[in-house]
Enzyme design. Structure first.
Site, PDB file in Angstrom:
ATOM      1  CG  ASP A 119      -1.756   1.161   1.404  1.00  9.14           C
ATOM      2  OD1 ASP A 119      -1.979   1.862   0.401  1.00  9.14           O
ATOM      3  OD2 ASP A 119      -2.231   1.410   2.535  1.00  9.14           O
ATOM      4  CG  ASP A 305      -3.723   4.797  -1.822  1.00  6.39           C
ATOM      5  OD1 ASP A 305      -3.084   3.749  -1.583  1.00  6.39           O
ATOM      6  OD2 ASP A 305      -4.672   5.177  -1.126  1.00  6.39           O
TER       7      ASP A 305
END
Ligand code: NAG
Ligand code: NAG
Length: 417
Positions: A119, A305
């Site tokens: 992530d 992201d």
């Protein structure tokens, strides 16, 4: 040569010992499980669960930025409204699917393997602890007493999610490693004393049905670490295991995260760069966003992201974009806040211009699938956020090769090979 080795601004990260020889690059194959589209139909609960995790995470990163740097994150002042708007997306998490890019990491000695979601939108690494009794069923769990290398720290952590549930536990200093085997030869990257959160409680959105990986491994900068520590990647760098860079290729198959370099077989041409500012999230400036050659918005902040599926944008711009798409409909009332549908056979092409490079989102990627089986309306992967910045998730990242340059604090984009 390590003269240009970055010095991280967190005091905890500054124990710069002599750095051993940097190793070769290291590839982690990523698999994509539980797609958000099943047989052409969108998985609405999966999308909702994902949004819930995402918004909580971004709020948390900004709060941690303030704790770690002593400065209010420049984008956080205007984010209050988000809670109300997003809480409404908290659809009950039964039978949800999701889109995430998973790979394997080992923790402890002897090493135990965990499947993790990599992530770029957060900075900490956590997995479930063996004593976890909330939402941990089915996940591989960490038992510190079985590891010779684990050391409990005095740091407890609590990550709050907008549905009121929490990920909570204790931070350990542990050995975290990645192994790869190429032509029968196995090499291992190892970070010792890395910060590993062992969670004794998982939030609803991390239960197995909503989150198939065991844990989350953040690849952002320590400025947004809730642990106030270097993340795994920064530990590998400070211990001389890799150069301060990683490359990401996301696709339907053959996705990979490359640690310590970029994979020349996966991109062509040269990289176009965007400066990260402020350092914390992988936050960059987008020069313009166009639809059918017409500019919709210029000069805005966006967070790159990999931990989110869609693209989030501000309400005014997102509404204007869908107004310009014939047949697009506001599905806030029928599907979820901030969601729009577009005709499945006329999904528009959005183009982001970053640092002079146009990056177009293929219509097939902006399409999350039909609203229901047989419907001519498809859910668009561009949705509204009340946050004052855009979030460029997988739907964006799948159109380019991305280089995350930690040392030079910049993001590079190149055409896919
Ligand atoms: C952790 O491992 C130890 C040693 O094998 C064992 O006694 C203990 O029950 C385990 N803890 C949990 C919560 O599974
Ligand atoms: C941290 O959590 C443990 C339970 O896991 C608790 O026993 C301990 O008191 C907590 N420490 C602090 C400083 O809150």
């Amino acid at each position: 040569m390590h003269a240009l080795f970055p010095l991280f601004s967190l005091a905890a990260a500054c124990a710069a010992a002599t750095i051993p020889e940097t190793r070769d690059v290291h590839v982690i194959e990523l698999s994509r499980r539980n797609p958000v589209t099943v047989d052409g139909v969108a998985n609405i609960n999966g999308i909702a669960a994902q949004m819930l995790r995402e918004h909580s995470k971004l709020d948390r990163g900004m709060a941690a930025f303030e704790v770690n740097t002593g400065q209010v994150h420049p984008l956080s002042a205007r984010t209050h409204e988000s809670k109300r708007a997003v809480a409404a997306v908290g659809i009950p998490l039964t039978n949800t699917d999701n889109v995430m890019w998973h790979g394997t990491v080992s923790v402890g000695n002897p090493p135990t393997k965990y499947l993790v979601d990599f992530d770029t939108g957060s900075a900490d690494f956590f997995i479930p602890a063996s004593d976890c009794k909330v939402n941990c069923n089915g996940h591989t769990r960490y038992n510190a007493t079985k590891s010779k290398s684990g050391k409990k720290t005095t740091k407890n952590f609590t990550l709050n999610y907008l549905d009121g549930s929490q990920v909570k536990g204790v931070v350990y200093d542990e050995t975290v490693s990645f192994s790869q085997t190429v032509s029968g030869k196995t090499t291992t990257l190892k970070a010792t004393g890395a910060a590993v959160g062992a969670a004794s409680t998982y939030s609803n959105s991390f239960q197995l049905s909503a989150f198939p990986a065991d844990g989350l491994l953040g690849l952002a900068f320590p400025q947004i670490s809730k642990f106030g520590r270097n993340g795994v990647i920064h530990s590998l760098i400070s211990q001389g295991q890799i150069k301060p860079v990683f490359g990401l290729k996301l696709a339907n198959s053959k996705s990979e995260l490359m640690l310590g370099g970029v994979n020349a077989n996966k991109y062509k041409g040269s990289f176009t760069w965007a400066k990260v500012n402020p350092v914390g999230f992988w936050q960059i400036k987008v020069n313009s966003l166009t639809l059918k050659g017409k500019s919709q918005k210029a000069n805005f902040d966006a967070v790159v992201d990999s931990g989110t599926t869609v693209i989030f944008g501000d309400e005014k711009t997102v509404r204007a974009i869908f107004k310009a798409v014939p047949g697009a409909k506001d599905a806030s009332k029928t599907i979820g806040p901030g969601i729009f549908t577009v005709p499945c056979n006329a999904v528009p092409t959005l183009t982001f211009n970053i640092g002079g490079m146009p990056i177009s989102i293929a219509p097939s990627m902006l399409n999350l699938g039909a609203v229901s089986a047989g419907s001519k309306d498809c859910i668009a992967a561009l949705t509204i956020t009340t946050k004052p910045f855009w979030v460029l998730g997988d739907v964006f990242l799948r159109n380019v090769y991305t280089q995350f340059d930690i040392g030079n604090k910049r993001v590079g984009f190149a055409k896919l090979a």
